[in-house]
Design an enzyme around this catalytic site. Structure first.
Site, PDB file in Angstrom:
ATOM      1  N   ASP A 180       0.797  -1.231   0.000  1.00 51.02           N
ATOM      2  CA  ASP A 180       0.000   0.000   0.000  1.00 51.02           C
ATOM      3  C   ASP A 180       0.826   1.276   0.000  1.00 51.02           C
ATOM      4  O   ASP A 180       1.983   1.312   0.408  1.00 51.02           O
ATOM      5  CB  ASP A 180      -0.970   0.019   1.192  1.00 51.02           C
ATOM      6  CG  ASP A 180      -0.297  -0.270   2.529  1.00 51.02           C
ATOM      7  OD1 ASP A 180       0.754  -0.943   2.560  1.00 51.02           O
ATOM      8  OD2 ASP A 180      -0.823   0.181   3.561  1.00 51.02           O
ATOM      9  N   GLU A 204      -0.481  -2.256   5.020  1.00 49.00           N
ATOM     10  CA  GLU A 204       0.390  -2.261   6.204  1.00 49.00           C
ATOM     11  C   GLU A 204       0.222  -0.965   6.991  1.00 49.00           C
ATOM     12  O   GLU A 204       0.439  -0.938   8.198  1.00 49.00           O
ATOM     13  CB  GLU A 204       1.858  -2.430   5.775  1.00 49.00           C
ATOM     14  CG  GLU A 204       2.834  -2.612   6.929  1.00 49.00           C
ATOM     15  CD  GLU A 204       3.198  -1.312   7.602  1.00 49.00           C
ATOM     16  OE1 GLU A 204       3.352  -1.297   8.837  1.00 49.00           O
ATOM     17  OE2 GLU A 204       3.313  -0.277   6.910  1.00 49.00           O
ATOM     18  N   GLU A 205      -0.158   0.101   6.288  1.00 47.94           N
ATOM     19  CA  GLU A 205      -0.090   1.442   6.898  1.00 47.94           C
ATOM     20  C   GLU A 205      -1.217   1.759   7.875  1.00 47.94           C
ATOM     21  O   GLU A 205      -1.057   2.621   8.725  1.00 47.94           O
ATOM     22  CB  GLU A 205      -0.093   2.522   5.801  1.00 47.94           C
ATOM     23  CG  GLU A 205       1.103   2.459   4.851  1.00 47.94           C
ATOM     24  CD  GLU A 205       2.380   2.976   5.493  1.00 47.94           C
ATOM     25  OE1 GLU A 205       2.341   3.390   6.669  1.00 47.94           O
ATOM     26  OE2 GLU A 205       3.412   2.961   4.803  1.00 47.94           O
ATOM     27  N   HIS A 230       7.286   8.637   4.781  1.00 44.64           N
ATOM     28  CA  HIS A 230       6.012   9.362   4.874  1.00 44.64           C
ATOM     29  C   HIS A 230       6.183  10.858   4.594  1.00 44.64           C
ATOM     30  O   HIS A 230       5.298  11.647   4.908  1.00 44.64           O
ATOM     31  CB  HIS A 230       5.305   9.152   6.235  1.00 44.64           C
ATOM     32  CG  HIS A 230       4.921   7.723   6.494  1.00 44.64           C
ATOM     33  ND1 HIS A 230       3.969   7.336   7.408  1.00 44.64           N
ATOM     34  CD2 HIS A 230       5.365   6.560   5.942  1.00 44.64           C
ATOM     35  CE1 HIS A 230       3.847   6.014   7.414  1.00 44.64           C
ATOM     36  NE2 HIS A 230       4.704   5.517   6.535  1.00 44.64           N
TER      37      HIS A 230
HETATM   38 NI    NI Z   1       6.403   1.092   5.585  1.00 49.69          NI
END
Ligand code: NI
Length: 387
Positions: A78, A136-137, A360
């Site tokens: 993702d 995963e996020e 991020h």
């Molecule tokens: Ni990651």
């Protein structure tokens, strides 16, 4: 040809896969295009492929010529709701969505390993399972559902990696035990009784109670937790009141709790709830604690972590491989390691001449030279058990 040469010869193809994923990022639980690209490549390699595992998860199985152990390798799929600012020619074509954590690279490196290992099928004793996991996020994450759908059935050992921009390309780190913390979140709402700032005796001052609660909670880590264990309780937000001469009827506190050991996690949650309850009793307010558990801590299994380091030394060189301090970022690989032995590792992907942007970040970039190295390490981990 050596494994090193095979992987380096594939670099261009691995990078092309990564750039394609990068250009077409998809948010957590919505990785439909990504999943069909992954499944298509795995099928072309002759693997048996299962799609739609826990939503958009893809599981590919490479069965060797002789029976033996089963090794699982995992990549996450993702992207994030971030407006990309890298200016790269293959930057995101999807407005507001960006692969800003390197999961595009994880998939490409793992596909590379699938291709290399598929070419060695006749020499494998055992099988390799390639797990491409969605989401995963965002808690609850994709890993848990993959496990419930059977992705780990029959797996003897499992490995995963995270490319890491804060370590330079060509380096490799992991830990022999706790690697990444459990990250929980809480909201505490205090309902008192507002009133005139000059007449406190007619009120229940929620702001004052909130202050007591923040102070009292500091005793939990400093006085109730074994000093040789680690944990953190952080209050990040306190909101109360609307005027200087009015006693606040409501206060809201938000914070995070981080820990490694499960018993520490239980203790911190329990004591925080207990402290809030006793404050309510003591001062006559209503106090509600909404405690939300994030991913559990990633705890590597020592023997498998040592194996990961040993193979990494062959790929990256002894000097470039080491033990790292645990970090406080969350990662749902933890769920797999609760079920099967294995290890999660960090592969350096920072561009040496910088600038380095953290994961991020809208300008997050990786050094793509990390990809064939990651592929080589993944292959070595599989071959260690089924080679
Ligand atoms: Ni990651």
């Amino acid at each position: 040809m050596s494994l090193r040469e095979v992987c380096q010869n594939m670099a261009e193809e691995i990078v092309a896969w990564r750039r394609d994923f990068h250009r077409h990022p998809e948010l957590s639980f919505a990785e439909s295009r990504t999943a069909s690209v992954v499944a298509g490549i795995l099928r072309q390699l002759g693997l048996s492929v299962q799609e739609g595992v826990n939503g958009h998860g893809v599981v590919g199985e490479l069965v060797g010529a002789a029976p033996g152990k089963r090794v699982a390798l995992r990549a996450d799929m993702d992207a994030l709701a971030i407006v990309e600012e890298t200016g790269l020619p293959f930057a995101s074509a999807v407005p507001g969505v960006m692969h800003a954590c390197g999961h595009d690279g994880h998939m490409a490196a793992l596909l590379g390993a699938a291709k290399v290992l598929a070419g060695m099928r006749e020499r494998l004793r055992g099988s390799v399972r390639f797990i491409f996991q969605p989401a995963e996020e965002i808690p609850p994450g994709g890993a848990k559902g993959m496990i419930e759908a059977g992705a780990l059935d029959g797996v003897d050992v499992m490995f995963g990696l995270h490319l890491w921009s804060e370590y330079p390309v060509g380096t490799f780190y992991t830990a022999l035990g706790p690697l990444m913390a459990a990250a929980d979140m809480f909201t505490i709402t205090i309902s008192g009784k507002g009133g005139h700032g000059g007449q406190p005796h007619n009120t229940v001052d929620s702001l004052l109670i909130a202050s007591h609660l923040v102070m009292a909670a500091q005793h939990i880590v400093s006085r109730q937790l074994d000093p040789l264990q680690s944990g953190v309780i952080t209050f990040g937000q306190l909101q109360a009141g609307s005027a200087f001469n009015v006693i606040a009827d409501k206060a809201e506190l938000k914070g995070t709790v981080r820990s490694f050991a499960p018993e520490v996690r239980d203790l911190l949650q329990h004591r925080l709830e207990q402290t809030a309850a006793s404050m309510a009793e003591l001062y006559g307010a209503r106090i509600a604690v909404d405690y939300v558990r994030g991913y559990p801590a990633v705890i590597n299994h020592e023997q498998e972590a040592r194996a990961a380091l040993a193979e990494a030394e062959a790929v990256f060189g002894k000097e470039q491989v080491g033990i790292m301090q645990p970090n406080m970022v969350g990662e749902d690989f933890s769920y797999y390691l609760q079920k099967v032995p294995g290890a999660f590792c960090f592969v350096g992907a920072g561009i040496p001449e910088g600038p380095v942007y953290p994961h991020h970040h809208p300008r997050f970039v990786i050094d793509e030279r990390a990809l064939p190295l990651a592929t080589e390490w993944l292959c070595r981990m599989a071959l260690r058990y089924v080679g």
